[in-house]
Design a protein around this motif. Structure first.
Motif, mmCIF file in Angstrom:
data_model
loop_
_atom_site.group_PDB
_atom_site.id
_atom_site.type_symbol
_atom_site.label_atom_id
_atom_site.label_comp_id
_atom_site.label_asym_id
_atom_site.label_seq_id
_atom_site.Cartn_x
_atom_site.Cartn_y
_atom_site.Cartn_z
ATOM 1 N N ALA A 131 0.838 -1.202 0.000
ATOM 2 C CA ALA A 131 0.000 0.000 0.000
ATOM 3 C C ALA A 131 0.876 1.256 0.000
ATOM 4 O O ALA A 131 0.630 2.188 -0.770
ATOM 5 N N MET A 132 1.900 1.262 0.842
ATOM 6 C CA MET A 132 2.771 2.438 0.938
ATOM 7 C C MET A 132 3.492 2.690 -0.385
ATOM 8 O O MET A 132 3.621 3.844 -0.812
ATOM 9 N N LYS A 133 3.947 1.640 -1.047
ATOM 10 C CA LYS A 133 4.595 1.815 -2.351
ATOM 11 C C LYS A 133 3.637 2.454 -3.348
ATOM 12 O O LYS A 133 4.023 3.336 -4.114
ATOM 13 N N CYS A 134 2.393 2.009 -3.334
ATOM 14 C CA CYS A 134 1.388 2.581 -4.244
ATOM 15 C C CYS A 134 1.151 4.054 -3.920
ATOM 16 O O CYS A 134 1.096 4.896 -4.826
ATOM 17 N N PHE A 135 1.020 4.377 -2.636
ATOM 18 C CA PHE A 135 0.773 5.765 -2.240
ATOM 19 C C PHE A 135 1.962 6.662 -2.580
ATOM 20 O O PHE A 135 1.779 7.792 -3.041
ATOM 21 N N LYS A 136 3.172 6.159 -2.361
ATOM 22 C CA LYS A 136 4.357 6.966 -2.669
ATOM 23 C C LYS A 136 4.460 7.252 -4.165
ATOM 24 O O LYS A 136 4.767 8.378 -4.569
ATOM 25 N N LYS A 137 4.220 6.240 -4.984
ATOM 26 C CA LYS A 137 4.293 6.453 -6.427
ATOM 27 C C LYS A 137 3.165 7.370 -6.882
ATOM 28 O O LYS A 137 3.377 8.269 -7.710
ATOM 29 N N SER A 138 1.979 7.179 -6.333
ATOM 30 C CA SER A 138 0.855 8.044 -6.661
ATOM 31 C C SER A 138 1.167 9.487 -6.278
ATOM 32 O O SER A 138 0.913 10.417 -7.061
ATOM 33 N N LEU A 139 1.725 9.675 -5.105
ATOM 34 C CA LEU A 139 2.085 11.024 -4.646
ATOM 35 C C LEU A 139 3.085 11.672 -5.589
ATOM 36 O O LEU A 139 2.922 12.826 -5.993
ATOM 37 N N SER A 140 4.095 10.930 -5.970
ATOM 38 C CA SER A 140 5.118 11.451 -6.872
ATOM 39 C C SER A 140 4.515 11.892 -8.207
ATOM 40 O O SER A 140 4.813 12.981 -8.719
ATOM 41 N N ILE A 141 3.654 11.061 -8.758
ATOM 42 C CA ILE A 141 3.016 11.392 -10.034
ATOM 43 C C ILE A 141 2.083 12.588 -9.859
ATOM 44 O O ILE A 141 2.064 13.500 -10.687
ATOM 45 N N ARG A 142 1.311 12.593 -8.773
ATOM 46 C CA ARG A 142 0.378 13.693 -8.539
ATOM 47 C C ARG A 142 1.110 15.030 -8.452
ATOM 48 O O ARG A 142 0.639 16.028 -8.991
ATOM 49 N N ILE A 143 2.238 15.047 -7.773
ATOM 50 C CA ILE A 143 2.983 16.300 -7.650
ATOM 51 C C ILE A 143 3.509 16.747 -9.001
ATOM 52 O O ILE A 143 3.413 17.913 -9.367
ATOM 53 N N SER A 144 4.038 15.803 -9.776
ATOM 54 C CA SER A 144 4.616 16.182 -11.066
ATOM 55 C C SER A 144 3.558 16.431 -12.146
ATOM 56 O O SER A 144 3.765 17.259 -13.032
ATOM 57 N N ALA A 145 2.414 15.748 -12.053
ATOM 58 C CA ALA A 145 1.394 15.871 -13.097
ATOM 59 C C ALA A 145 0.444 17.044 -12.864
ATOM 60 O O ALA A 145 -0.183 17.519 -13.797
ATOM 61 N N SER A 146 0.351 17.488 -11.636
ATOM 62 C CA SER A 146 -0.586 18.564 -11.329
ATOM 63 C C SER A 146 0.018 19.924 -11.656
ATOM 64 O O SER A 146 1.194 20.173 -11.391
ATOM 65 N N GLU A 147 -0.803 20.794 -12.205
ATOM 66 C CA GLU A 147 -0.354 22.165 -12.446
ATOM 67 C C GLU A 147 -0.069 22.874 -11.129
ATOM 68 O O GLU A 147 0.688 23.839 -11.089
ATOM 69 N N LEU A 148 -0.649 22.383 -10.046
ATOM 70 C CA LEU A 148 -0.490 23.007 -8.735
ATOM 71 C C LEU A 148 0.680 22.427 -7.952
ATOM 72 O O LEU A 148 0.973 22.892 -6.860
ATOM 73 N N GLY A 149 1.324 21.392 -8.489
ATOM 74 C CA GLY A 149 2.432 20.761 -7.767
ATOM 75 C C GLY A 149 1.933 20.141 -6.481
ATOM 76 O O GLY A 149 0.958 19.402 -6.472
ATOM 77 N N ASP A 150 2.584 20.465 -5.367
ATOM 78 C CA ASP A 150 2.179 19.862 -4.094
ATOM 79 C C ASP A 150 1.020 20.613 -3.437
ATOM 80 O O ASP A 150 0.574 20.243 -2.357
ATOM 81 N N ALA A 151 0.522 21.676 -4.065
ATOM 82 C CA ALA A 151 -0.620 22.421 -3.536
ATOM 83 C C ALA A 151 -1.918 21.918 -4.164
ATOM 84 O O ALA A 151 -2.752 22.686 -4.625
ATOM 85 N N ASP A 152 -2.095 20.621 -4.196
ATOM 86 C CA ASP A 152 -3.260 19.980 -4.812
ATOM 87 C C ASP A 152 -3.908 19.087 -3.756
ATOM 88 O O ASP A 152 -3.209 18.398 -3.010
ATOM 89 N N LEU A 153 -5.229 19.089 -3.693
ATOM 90 C CA LEU A 153 -5.918 18.277 -2.690
ATOM 91 C C LEU A 153 -5.620 16.789 -2.830
ATOM 92 O O LEU A 153 -5.593 16.067 -1.836
#
Length: 149
Positions: free
Chosen positions: A89-111
């Motif tokens: 689960a943690m591996k999935c969350f970490k990879k998801s987090l990494s992609i979300r930060i890089s894929a979002s226009e807001l970076g780490d300021a995304d819900l």
């Protein structure tokens, strides 16, 4: 049940429309929705199967660093957390987090980033890694406060 039948019909129609080609993001969208439906009713194995099929298609059609991949990985992480398979689960969350930060226009300021951090915090707490849990929860809270006020 009617909702699931509609998803199954949509999946069949999309498959036929694409000439039997299962590798289409639209089909992955339907599989993702079916996974969400199963998850809502606690049908974990069915949800996970739908999510994993959607993930395969998204990675093939959209690339590994796409937000849809992050979304599905996050939900797969939840499935593993429900089954108490915290390391996966943690591996999935970490990879998801990494992609979300890089894929979002807001970076780490995304819900969605805050959502991943909350789940990571839960896993750390269950593993009695309290410092790491606190850090995840604090960053998630800061992000949510900045966005939602």
């Amino acid at each position: 049940i009617e909702e699931l039948e509609n998803y199954e019909e949509a999946l069949q129609l999309k498959t036929e429309a694409f000439g039997g080609d299962q590798n289409n993001a639209s089909i992955a969208d339907t599989l993702y929705a079916m996974g969400c439906h199963h998850q809502r009713f606690n049908h974990i194995s069915f949800a996970q199967k739908c999510y994993e099929q959607a993930l395969r298609i998204y990675k093939l059609t959209l690339g590994y660093e796409h937000f849809s991949v992050a979304r599905v990985l996050h939900n797969i992480g939840i499935m593993y957390a429900y089954k108490d398979e915290r390391d996966i689960a943690m591996k999935c969350f970490k990879k998801s987090l990494s992609i979300r930060i890089s894929a979002s226009e807001l970076g780490d300021a995304d819900l969605s980033v805050a959502d991943s951090l909350c789940w990571m915090g839960k896993i750390h707490r269950e593993n009695e890694e309290l410092f790491d849990a606190r850090e995840c929860f604090m960053v998630a809270h800061k992000t949510k406060s900045a966005i939602l006020g």
